[in-house]
Design a protein around this motif. Structure first.
Motif, PDB file in Angstrom:
ATOM      1  N   ILE A  87       0.815  -1.225   0.000  1.00 12.28           N
ATOM      2  CA  ILE A  87       0.000   0.000   0.000  1.00 12.28           C
ATOM      3  C   ILE A  87       0.845   1.270   0.000  1.00 12.28           C
ATOM      4  N   TYR A  88       2.165   1.159   0.265  1.00 12.85           N
ATOM      5  CA  TYR A  88       3.035   2.339   0.274  1.00 12.85           C
ATOM      6  C   TYR A  88       4.009   2.383  -0.902  1.00 12.85           C
ATOM      7  N   GLN A  89       4.112   1.325  -1.667  1.00  7.44           N
ATOM      8  CA  GLN A  89       5.116   1.274  -2.725  1.00  7.44           C
ATOM      9  C   GLN A  89       4.946   2.367  -3.771  1.00  7.44           C
ATOM     10  N   HIS A  90       3.714   2.808  -4.015  1.00  7.27           N
ATOM     11  CA  HIS A  90       3.491   3.860  -5.013  1.00  7.27           C
ATOM     12  C   HIS A  90       4.097   5.202  -4.570  1.00  7.27           C
ATOM     13  N   LEU A  91       4.375   5.363  -3.281  1.00  7.48           N
ATOM     14  CA  LEU A  91       4.953   6.617  -2.787  1.00  7.48           C
ATOM     15  C   LEU A  91       6.441   6.731  -3.109  1.00  7.48           C
TER      16      LEU A  91
END
Length: 108
Positions: A87-91
């Protein structure tokens, strides 16, 4: 600027970007690379609650909620990215052109 441009131009070797209500901070320190994810909660930036694994594939979860990789440069970026929860990889998108030097951080 993208992440590498900011890191190379910033004497403190750190950068951040904001995506909606999330902020990612990347710091390249002496022999370590840190990634911190924060959420905006109406008045200030906070870290999400974390439970469980504190060490995975060479990445340590520090007490302040950041992921820490022992290294001397940004080669740890791909390792940190693969260990971040999905859920944080796109950041952590180094090629994005909205990275800012850490000196511009507001509302810690």
């Amino acid at each position: 600027m993208n992440l590498l441009q900011v890191i190379r131009s910033d004497s403190q070797q750190s950068a951040y970007r904001v995506v909606g209500t999330q902020r990612i901070i990347v710091e390249l320190g002496e022999h370590q690379f840190r990634v911190l994810i924060q959420y905006w909660n109406r008045r200030r930036w906070t870290i999400p609650e974390y439970k469980g694994v504190r060490y995975l594939n060479g990445v340590l979860r520090d007490g302040d909620g950041s992921w820490v990789v022992v290294c001397d440069d940004l080669t740890a970026l791909s390792c940190a990215l693969s260990c971040l929860p999905t859920i944080y990889q796109h950041l952590l998108t180094p090629d994005s052109d909205d990275w800012q030097p850490s000196e511009g951080l507001k509302g810690g």
